[in-house]
Motif scaffolding. Structure first.
Motif, mmCIF file in Angstrom:
data_model
loop_
_atom_site.group_PDB
_atom_site.id
_atom_site.type_symbol
_atom_site.label_atom_id
_atom_site.label_comp_id
_atom_site.label_asym_id
_atom_site.label_seq_id
_atom_site.Cartn_x
_atom_site.Cartn_y
_atom_site.Cartn_z
ATOM 1 N N PHE A 338 0.832 -1.204 0.000
ATOM 2 C CA PHE A 338 0.000 0.000 0.000
ATOM 3 C C PHE A 338 0.864 1.250 0.000
ATOM 4 C CE2 PHE A 338 0.831 -0.412 4.529
ATOM 5 C CZ PHE A 338 0.824 0.891 5.026
ATOM 6 N N THR A 339 0.226 2.356 -0.299
ATOM 7 C CA THR A 339 0.899 3.654 -0.280
ATOM 8 C C THR A 339 0.085 4.632 0.542
ATOM 9 O OG1 THR A 339 1.936 5.348 -1.663
ATOM 10 C CG2 THR A 339 -0.202 4.574 -2.366
ATOM 11 N N TRP A 340 0.795 5.539 1.189
ATOM 12 C CA TRP A 340 0.153 6.624 1.949
ATOM 13 C C TRP A 340 0.248 7.887 1.104
ATOM 14 C CZ3 TRP A 340 -1.883 6.760 7.074
ATOM 15 C CH2 TRP A 340 -2.179 8.036 7.552
ATOM 16 N N LEU A 341 -0.876 8.557 0.928
ATOM 17 C CA LEU A 341 -0.941 9.747 0.089
ATOM 18 C C LEU A 341 -1.195 10.987 0.924
ATOM 19 C CD1 LEU A 341 -3.267 8.145 -2.589
ATOM 20 C CD2 LEU A 341 -0.888 8.764 -2.975
ATOM 21 N N ALA A 342 -0.379 12.001 0.715
ATOM 22 C CA ALA A 342 -0.650 13.316 1.299
ATOM 23 C C ALA A 342 -1.664 14.028 0.423
ATOM 24 C CB ALA A 342 0.637 14.128 1.384
ATOM 25 N N LEU A 343 -2.600 14.713 1.055
ATOM 26 C CA LEU A 343 -3.620 15.478 0.335
ATOM 27 C C LEU A 343 -3.573 16.928 0.803
ATOM 28 C CD1 LEU A 343 -6.669 13.004 0.749
ATOM 29 C CD2 LEU A 343 -4.951 13.012 -1.069
ATOM 30 N N GLY A 344 -4.316 17.785 0.128
ATOM 31 C CA GLY A 344 -4.482 19.161 0.571
ATOM 32 C C GLY A 344 -3.185 19.949 0.602
ATOM 33 N N SER A 345 -3.070 20.817 1.608
ATOM 34 C CA SER A 345 -1.896 21.687 1.705
ATOM 35 C C SER A 345 -0.612 20.891 1.889
ATOM 36 C CB SER A 345 -2.069 22.678 2.863
ATOM 37 O OG SER A 345 -2.194 21.992 4.096
ATOM 38 N N HIS A 346 -0.708 19.730 2.538
ATOM 39 C CA HIS A 346 0.476 18.879 2.700
ATOM 40 C C HIS A 346 0.959 18.397 1.333
ATOM 41 C CE1 HIS A 346 2.337 15.012 4.672
ATOM 42 N NE2 HIS A 346 3.254 15.840 4.202
ATOM 43 N N ALA A 347 0.028 17.974 0.478
ATOM 44 C CA ALA A 347 0.405 17.523 -0.861
ATOM 45 C C ALA A 347 1.011 18.659 -1.679
ATOM 46 C CB ALA A 347 -0.824 16.967 -1.585
ATOM 47 N N ARG A 348 0.474 19.869 -1.508
ATOM 48 C CA ARG A 348 0.965 21.025 -2.278
ATOM 49 C C ARG A 348 2.220 21.621 -1.661
ATOM 50 N NH1 ARG A 348 -4.517 22.252 -1.641
ATOM 51 N NH2 ARG A 348 -3.995 23.946 -0.205
ATOM 52 N N ARG A 349 2.685 21.097 -0.543
ATOM 53 C CA ARG A 349 3.811 21.642 0.221
ATOM 54 C C ARG A 349 3.537 23.099 0.615
ATOM 55 N NH1 ARG A 349 8.258 18.182 0.175
ATOM 56 N NH2 ARG A 349 8.429 16.735 -1.565
ATOM 57 N N GLU A 350 2.335 23.340 1.111
ATOM 58 C CA GLU A 350 1.933 24.671 1.559
ATOM 59 C C GLU A 350 1.480 24.624 3.021
ATOM 60 O OE1 GLU A 350 0.553 25.952 -2.973
ATOM 61 O OE2 GLU A 350 -0.974 25.682 -1.430
ATOM 62 N N VAL A 351 2.269 23.915 3.822
ATOM 63 C CA VAL A 351 1.939 23.677 5.230
ATOM 64 C C VAL A 351 2.173 24.939 6.052
ATOM 65 C CG1 VAL A 351 2.560 22.333 7.278
ATOM 66 C CG2 VAL A 351 2.421 21.220 5.032
ATOM 67 N N MET A 352 1.286 25.185 7.001
ATOM 68 C CA MET A 352 1.381 26.303 7.940
ATOM 69 C C MET A 352 1.348 25.751 9.369
ATOM 70 S SD MET A 352 1.338 29.545 6.784
ATOM 71 C CE MET A 352 1.664 30.071 5.110
ATOM 72 N N PRO A 353 1.731 26.564 10.362
ATOM 73 C CA PRO A 353 1.632 26.086 11.751
ATOM 74 C C PRO A 353 0.228 25.627 12.128
ATOM 75 C CG PRO A 353 3.014 28.031 11.667
ATOM 76 C CD PRO A 353 2.437 27.864 10.286
ATOM 77 N N SER A 354 -0.796 26.160 11.456
ATOM 78 C CA SER A 354 -2.179 25.803 11.784
ATOM 79 C C SER A 354 -2.686 24.589 11.010
ATOM 80 C CB SER A 354 -3.100 26.981 11.466
ATOM 81 O OG SER A 354 -3.118 27.239 10.065
ATOM 82 N N SER A 355 -1.883 24.048 10.102
ATOM 83 C CA SER A 355 -2.372 23.008 9.189
ATOM 84 C C SER A 355 -2.771 21.731 9.915
ATOM 85 C CB SER A 355 -1.310 22.682 8.145
ATOM 86 O OG SER A 355 -1.108 23.762 7.254
ATOM 87 N N ASP A 356 -3.820 21.091 9.374
ATOM 88 C CA ASP A 356 -4.171 19.750 9.824
ATOM 89 C C ASP A 356 -3.649 18.760 8.790
ATOM 90 O OD1 ASP A 356 -5.926 20.105 7.719
ATOM 91 O OD2 ASP A 356 -7.690 20.356 8.983
ATOM 92 N N LEU A 357 -3.998 17.485 8.934
ATOM 93 C CA LEU A 357 -3.445 16.457 8.052
ATOM 94 C C LEU A 357 -4.534 15.864 7.175
ATOM 95 C CD1 LEU A 357 -0.710 14.874 7.522
ATOM 96 C CD2 LEU A 357 -1.813 13.019 8.783
#
Length: 611
Positions: A338-357
């Motif tokens: 299996f593979t684990w996929l990052a989605l959202g801001s994590h996938a776009r590498r646009e993470v902030m201190p407030s980001s969730d997963l």
């Protein structure tokens, strides 16, 4: 001169000129070349009689010999001295081999007398003065080309050189590494750490050839790469030294993480290294709790907001990988790959201190396999729980690998994607499509995400693109005001503006729509906008407008959250406009209006309702 006029048409304040006026300005332009390190304008020089526009390369703004800012392609400099008729209060030095257009005062005086030209000057000078006041005595090395940061030439040796002799050469040269050119044209590298871990700790003899202990092939970078980009690549690859190459391919030195960012207890390198050694999920969670402080440290070092977001994403990648390694070690091998996929801001590498997963899981095999479903649920639950313990909760909107809808077999994902593309009017089809289209594999079978690749054919799916365009018009910037910014009137955030919902989300959605129309899936918002402009799925002017607005809002959002972290508060996206200075409020209003205009143009072009 046509090429010069075409280039100036994309550069403020020249972008307001007619084609005829642009040709007249371009006809008076002089093309100049400055070698890296050469002085273009000395601090204290007599009043300038021309301005310059950077066509290629980079120019440092220098005060008392120290760089305090870096300009790049399309930037204009020298106008303050020229317009005021005063000596140059700052100097300008080529940070790398640089090409400029020199425009004499006679060619541009009328432009700068216009309201548009005056606004350009006032805004640039105000922003520059603030940067000058805030800048540390020595400018952030992460914003300079790595070639300008090298302290000494590279030390080279042959593969047959003994470790003892190589260490002696490095010590004599004061270097912490030695580069080994190899017969196939690649490079090897041996660092102090390699000698300690691979020779001394392993009990090898000093007569061992370096070819037996070096890392090869070594990752290399060119001298013109910005330090922030190289720092991010170091983090991503998990190495601390890169040989630096000249345009000819010759090795000119070795850049290390220490030269890019001082190593402190909360630097991303320290966190990433600590994560790799973490013996338990609880230990990973404890390290992840330091991520907000790492963002503060990077912000204080004046690293660009986009680079900070990308760096946080790289460290989060490392945390997810370590947690999955620990979970699989505890639970045993999975019933299916299996593979684990990052989605959202994590996938776009646009993470902030407030980001969730935001996350998903895909596996090879039967979608209804009870053993695999149970295994995926356990692993996802443990990873999600550990990150929540580190302050990064699961996606509030439910895009989480802990939910059955986001943990499927590859065949199921592919079937779902095909269904969304064929009939995007299905309930939640557009939202799910927009989330999965930007997924990025983080752990496991990285080649196993064909459902993401399937969206590269989105340009041939007019119904899907139309639906995504409509989705991009759903969130509107707060432009319904005459004198001030619209804020929330009720609830716990009354009197505040949601920078994410009202500002960044419309841009992210527009970039996703235009990027998919250009065949781009997983990528950052800025990269999508640029790809869309290149492919013609978004007018160049609109792409630049959205990118500028995105950069402004990202910087405001990060600065707001950094101050919250300093104060010990939980970071959020709700900012009080009254705390912003007048110029920033003006920029913010302009950005909202510009984004709204792009939305209106897209709605008109596609005959979509925006209400």
């Amino acid at each position: 001169m046509h090429d010069i006029a075409e280039f100036l048409a994309s550069v403020p304040p020249f972008d307001v000129l007619s084609a005829e006026d642009l040709d007249a300005v371009a006809a008076q332009a002089e093309i100049e070349f400055f070698a890296a390190g050469s002085i273009i304008v000395a601090q204290g020089a007599p009043p300038l009689d021309a301005i310059r526009v950077v066509r290629r390369g980079g120019v440092e703004v220098v005060v008392d010999g120290a760089p305090i800012d870096l300009t790049g392609e399309g930037d204009v400099f020298g106008y303050a001295s020229m317009l005021a008729g005063l000596p140059a209060t700052v100097g300008f030095r080529a940070a790398e081999d640089t090409l400029t257009y020199r425009l004499p005062e006679a060619a541009v005086r009328e432009l700068f007398a216009r309201p548009e030209g005056m606004r350009f000057v006032v805004r640039r000078l105000d922003a520059f003065d603030q940067r000058r006041l805030d800048a540390p005595r020595h400018a952030d090395p992460a914003q300079r080309p790595v070639g300008s940061l090298l302290r000494r030439p590279a030390v080279l040796c042959t593969p047959e050189t003994t470790v003892r002799d190589a260490a002696g050469q490095a010590t004599t040269a004061g270097s912490s590494s030695i580069v080994v050119p190899l017969p196939d044209g690649t490079l090897g590298i041996v660092t102090d750490r390699d000698v300690r871990s691979r020779v001394v700790a392993a009990g090898l003899d000093g007569d061992t050839p370096v070819s037996e202990v070096m890392s090869a092939p070594a990752y290399t970078v060119t001298a013109d790469r910005l330090g922030s980009d190289v720092l991010l690549e170091m983090l991503d690859r998990g190495v601390r030294h890169f040989p630096v190459l000249a345009p000819t391919g010759d090795v000119v030195g070795v850049i290390s993480d220490i030269e890019l960012l001082a190593v402190e207890s909360r630097t991303p390198f320290h966190l990433r290294s600590a994560i790799a050694r973490a013996p338990s999920m609880e230990a990973v969670a404890a390290i992840v709790r330091e991520l907000p402080r790492a963002a503060v440290a990077l912000h204080d070092a004046r690293v660009a907001p986009s680079a900070i977001s990308a760096t946080l994403a790289v460290v989060l990648d490392a945390a997810v990988r370590r947690l999955l390694d620990l979970a699989v070690a505890d639970d045993g091998p999975p019933p299916a790959p299996f593979t684990w996929l990052a989605l959202g801001s994590h996938a776009r590498r646009e993470v902030m201190p407030s980001s969730d997963l935001d996350s998903a899981i895909a596996w090879i095999g039967d979608d209804e396999d009870p053993a695999m479903r149970a295994y995926a649920a356990r692993v996802a639950g443990r990873v999600s729980g550990a990150l929540a313990g580190g302050g990064i909760g699961p996606c509030e909107d439910g895009a989480s690998a802990t939910r059955p809808a986001f943990a499927r077999s590859l065949d199921s994902w592919l079937g779902a994607v095909a269904s969304w593309q064929d009939d995007p009017t299905q309930q939640q089809a557009l939202i799910l499509a927009s989330v999965i289209a930007e997924a990025r594999p983080v752990w496991g079978m990285h080649e196993g995400a064909p459902m993401v690749a399937a969206f590269r054919d989105a340009r041939r799916r007019p119904l899907l693109l139309r639906g995504l365009a409509r989705l991009a018009l759903k969130h509107r910037p707060p432009t319904g005001f005459l004198r001030d910014i619209v804020v929330q009137h009720t609830g716990e955030h009354a009197g505040r503006l949601d920078l994410k919902l009202g500002g960044l989300l419309p841009i992210v959605d527009l970039a996703r729509y235009a990027g998919l129309a250009a065949g781009v899936t997983s990528a950052s918002t800025r990269d999508r906008l640029r790809a869309a402009a290149t492919a013609g799925t978004l007018p160049m002017e609109d792409a630049r407008t959205l990118e500028s607005a995105f950069d402004l809002l990202t910087e405001l959002r990060l600065s707001h959250q950094v101050e919250q972290v300093r104060a010990g508060a939980s970071p959020d996206d709700h900012i009080d406009p009254a705390t912003l200075d007048r110029l920033t409020r003006s920029y913010l209003r302009d950005a909202f209006r510009a984004v709204a205009k792009v939305q209106k143009r897209i709605a008109s072009d596609l005959d979509l309702r925006t209400r």
